[in-house]
Design a protein around this motif. Structure first.
Motif, PDB file in Angstrom:
ATOM      1  N   VAL A 113       8.997  -6.934  -1.445  1.00 10.98           N
ATOM      2  CA  VAL A 113       7.873  -6.495  -1.072  1.00 10.98           C
ATOM      3  C   VAL A 113       7.860  -5.815   0.299  1.00 10.98           C
ATOM      4  CG1 VAL A 113       5.510  -7.330  -0.468  1.00 10.98           C
ATOM      5  CG2 VAL A 113       6.305  -8.181  -2.451  1.00 10.98           C
ATOM      6  N   MET A 114       8.529  -6.588   1.170  1.00 15.15           N
ATOM      7  CA  MET A 114       8.887  -5.893   2.644  1.00 15.15           C
ATOM      8  C   MET A 114       9.732  -4.785   2.553  1.00 15.15           C
ATOM      9  SD  MET A 114       6.727  -7.749   4.166  1.00 15.15           S
ATOM     10  CE  MET A 114       6.995  -6.930   5.516  1.00 15.15           C
ATOM     11  N   TRP A 140       9.696  -2.495   0.203  1.00 18.83           N
ATOM     12  CA  TRP A 140       9.174  -1.600  -0.172  1.00 18.83           C
ATOM     13  C   TRP A 140       8.057  -1.136   0.944  1.00 18.83           C
ATOM     14  CZ3 TRP A 140       3.702  -1.755  -0.279  1.00 18.83           C
ATOM     15  CH2 TRP A 140       2.889  -0.673  -1.071  1.00 18.83           C
ATOM     16  N   ALA A 141       7.293  -1.996   1.455  1.00 21.90           N
ATOM     17  CA  ALA A 141       6.563  -1.624   2.602  1.00 21.90           C
ATOM     18  C   ALA A 141       7.093  -0.836   3.720  1.00 21.90           C
ATOM     19  CB  ALA A 141       5.813  -2.989   3.138  1.00 21.90           C
ATOM     20  N   SER A 142       8.229  -1.524   4.010  1.00 19.23           N
ATOM     21  CA  SER A 142       9.118  -0.626   5.198  1.00 19.23           C
ATOM     22  C   SER A 142       9.464   0.590   4.791  1.00 19.23           C
ATOM     23  CB  SER A 142      10.254  -1.603   5.498  1.00 19.23           C
ATOM     24  OG  SER A 142       9.911  -3.008   5.897  1.00 19.23           O
ATOM     25  N   THR A 155       7.848   2.791   2.950  1.00 24.12           N
ATOM     26  CA  THR A 155       6.746   3.735   2.856  1.00 24.12           C
ATOM     27  C   THR A 155       6.440   4.487   4.029  1.00 24.12           C
ATOM     28  OG1 THR A 155       4.986   2.286   3.458  1.00 24.12           O
ATOM     29  CG2 THR A 155       5.560   2.499   1.165  1.00 24.12           C
ATOM     30  N   GLU A 186       3.675   5.140   5.584  1.00 29.35           N
ATOM     31  CA  GLU A 186       2.579   4.489   5.936  1.00 29.35           C
ATOM     32  C   GLU A 186       2.868   3.527   7.194  1.00 29.35           C
ATOM     33  OE1 GLU A 186      -1.657   2.175   4.968  1.00 29.35           O
ATOM     34  OE2 GLU A 186      -0.565   2.867   3.462  1.00 29.35           O
ATOM     35  N   ALA A 189       1.770  -0.229   6.454  1.00 29.05           N
ATOM     36  CA  ALA A 189       1.952  -0.888   5.291  1.00 29.05           C
ATOM     37  C   ALA A 189       2.781  -2.227   5.405  1.00 29.05           C
ATOM     38  CB  ALA A 189       3.116  -0.044   4.681  1.00 29.05           C
ATOM     39  N   PRO A 190       3.851  -2.294   6.279  1.00 31.57           N
ATOM     40  CA  PRO A 190       4.502  -3.701   6.631  1.00 31.57           C
ATOM     41  C   PRO A 190       3.312  -4.626   7.230  1.00 31.57           C
ATOM     42  CG  PRO A 190       5.992  -1.856   7.662  1.00 31.57           C
ATOM     43  CD  PRO A 190       4.554  -1.181   7.321  1.00 31.57           C
ATOM     44  N   GLY A 238       0.272  -4.787   6.863  1.00 28.07           N
ATOM     45  CA  GLY A 238      -0.677  -5.095   5.867  1.00 28.07           C
ATOM     46  C   GLY A 238      -0.042  -6.051   4.657  1.00 28.07           C
ATOM     47  N   ALA A 239       1.293  -5.782   4.474  1.00 29.59           N
ATOM     48  CA  ALA A 239       2.080  -6.661   3.519  1.00 29.59           C
ATOM     49  C   ALA A 239       2.489  -7.965   4.147  1.00 29.59           C
ATOM     50  CB  ALA A 239       3.472  -5.892   3.187  1.00 29.59           C
ATOM     51  N   ARG A 251       8.509  -3.671  13.840  1.00 35.83           N
ATOM     52  CA  ARG A 251       7.292  -2.910  13.189  1.00 35.83           C
ATOM     53  C   ARG A 251       5.944  -3.952  13.334  1.00 35.83           C
ATOM     54  NH1 ARG A 251       9.188   0.781   8.250  1.00 35.83           N
ATOM     55  NH2 ARG A 251       6.731   1.415   8.746  1.00 35.83           N
TER      56      ARG A 251
END
Length: 441
Positions: free
Chosen positions: A239-240, A242-244, A246, A248, A251-252, A254-255, A294
């Protein structure tokens, strides 16, 4: 034909007005007094707790009763709203603290740290349990099982507060010393053990103390730890990642918030404390390889807004006037003495067994004595579960404040009697070189 349920009415204007003013007043007072505490060389949490004490039944309720009753009315609905904001803050705070856990450093120093943390954990735990059995009923709420109260008090007394320890060592420029490294590592071990013990005792308080309850709680705890390492770890990493990846920027953050809240809900659903899930998830996030810089915006909001509100609301529940009664004051002094002496003795014995000098053992005892943030959180948990009354809660907050205040001067004086080794000096030079390289220009 079944009719749909009527929609739930939103907050009334008066309730919302009081909540908004409560948050504003608590945050303003906490920030001002926290800054003052820092200027005086004390942790900010001391000032933030003091803000709540001044606005609570200890001061404001006596100085301006009408204002106190209007701003902080003794109404369950209003207090629960404030609690909700505070609980969000503490879950994020504990989760972010978990991201700072250095597993590599823990593995490198596991031998010496194990001796120190064992002494600093077992001795105050035993003394705290003994005190819990001996304390009179005003400090033990009616209806609370004596064993559960004793175990909870033991857990509360045996913990250390790694955020306060780390901040103190950094400010005194002792973090690079071997003693500083050992103190932080042993404090980390005590923190992890404290959260696990707290979860088991909290489950006992919720479900009642029976042999089967304890075994079931321990079994579930083992399963939680296995699930964390086998299932949650790769999931969090994915998950992290993927969030890192993006575009946006948020995103990190929010995740991280979503993961922390889901983990908190998971452990809470299993009758453990929600903060256990937040802490374990924070460790996974910190070890997944992402750039923790981040998360700086989230850390700023938590440390500057949500955490001060939580600590101020914690101080709001203290009633220092209860300690005016000699028996309660005597009990409070006894708990404070046991907490300080037990941690000093345990940490010092562990230090001597690890080959540290007498001065380093004194510094070690002072550093690990700082309860700070962790003690406050545990006290709030005990109050919420009904294990602690206002009197015992007030005593534990005093332990958190006094032990956090006494750590810096004792550390400074004890370490002045020791000589910096070549390895320690090289470590400090490397740290300063890194800081210089990061400066612009």
């Amino acid at each position: 034909m079944t009719l749909a349920a009527a929609p739930v009415a939103p907050l009334s204007g008066d309730v919302l007005l009081v909540l908004v003013l409560q948050l504003a007043v608590l945050l303003l007072a906490a920030r001002l007094l926290g800054a003052l505490a820092n200027r005086l060389g004390a942790p900010a949490v001391v000032g933030e707790l003091t803000a709540g004490v001044l606005l609570g039944p200890s001061v404001l309720a006596h100085v301006a009763p009408p204002v106190s009753r209007w701003l902080f009315p003794p109404v369950a609905e209003q207090m629960h709203l404030l609690d909700g904001v505070g609980q969000l803050g503490v879950l994020l705070l504990v989760g972010l603290a978990g991201t700072q856990l250095d597993l590599g450093h823990l593995r490198k120093n596991v031998g010496k740290a194990a001796k120190i943390s064992a002494g600093g954990l077992v001795i105050p735990l035993a003394l705290g349990i003994g005190a819990g059995f001996a304390l009179p009923s005003p400090l033990r709420p009616e209806g609370t099982e004596r064993l559960v109260f004793a175990l909870f008090l033991g857990v509360a007394i045996c913990v250390s507060a790694i955020p306060v320890i780390a901040k103190t060592l950094i400010e005194l420029r002792l973090a690079h010393r071997d003693m500083g490294q050992l103190t932080m590592t042993a404090g980390l071990v005590d923190d992890v053990a404290g959260w696990l013990l707290l979860s088991v005792v909290a489950a006992m308080a919720t479900n009642g103390f029976r042999g089967s309850t304890v075994l079931v709680s321990l079994g579930w705890l083992v399963l939680v730890l296995i699930f964390t390492m086998v299932v949650a770890r790769p999931l969090v990493r994915r998950v992290m990642r993927w969030a890192s990846g993006t575009s946006e920027r948020g995103a990190p953050i929010g995740a991280v918030v979503i993961l922390l809240l889901l983990a908190s809900a998971g452990t809470h659903a299993l009758k453990f404390e929600a903060i256990l899930g937040a802490f374990l998830c924070g460790i996974l996030i910190g070890s997944c390889g992402m750039d923790l810089a981040r998360l700086a915006p989230l850390n700023s909001v938590v440390m500057s807004v949500l955490a001060p509100i939580f600590f101020a609301s914690a101080g709001l529940r203290m009633d220092l006037t209860a300690l005016a009664h000699p028996p309660l004051l005597a009990g409070a002094l006894a708990v404070l003495t046991i907490a300080i002496a037990g941690k000093f003795l345990g940490a010092a014995l562990g230090g001597l067994a690890s080959g540290l000098s007498r001065a380093e053992c004194v510094a070690l005892g002072a550093g690990m004595n700082a309860r700070g943030v962790i003690e406050v959180i545990i006290a709030m948990v005990g109050l919420r579960l009904g294990v602690l009354g206002v009197e015992a809660y007030t005593v534990l907050i005093l332990v958190a404040v006094i032990t956090s205040l006494m750590a810096p001067p004792i550390l400074r004086r004890a370490m002045a009697a020791t000589t910096e080794t070549a390895d320690e000096a090289r470590r400090e030079q490397q740290r300063m070189a890194l800081i210089d390289a990061e400066r612009p220009g």
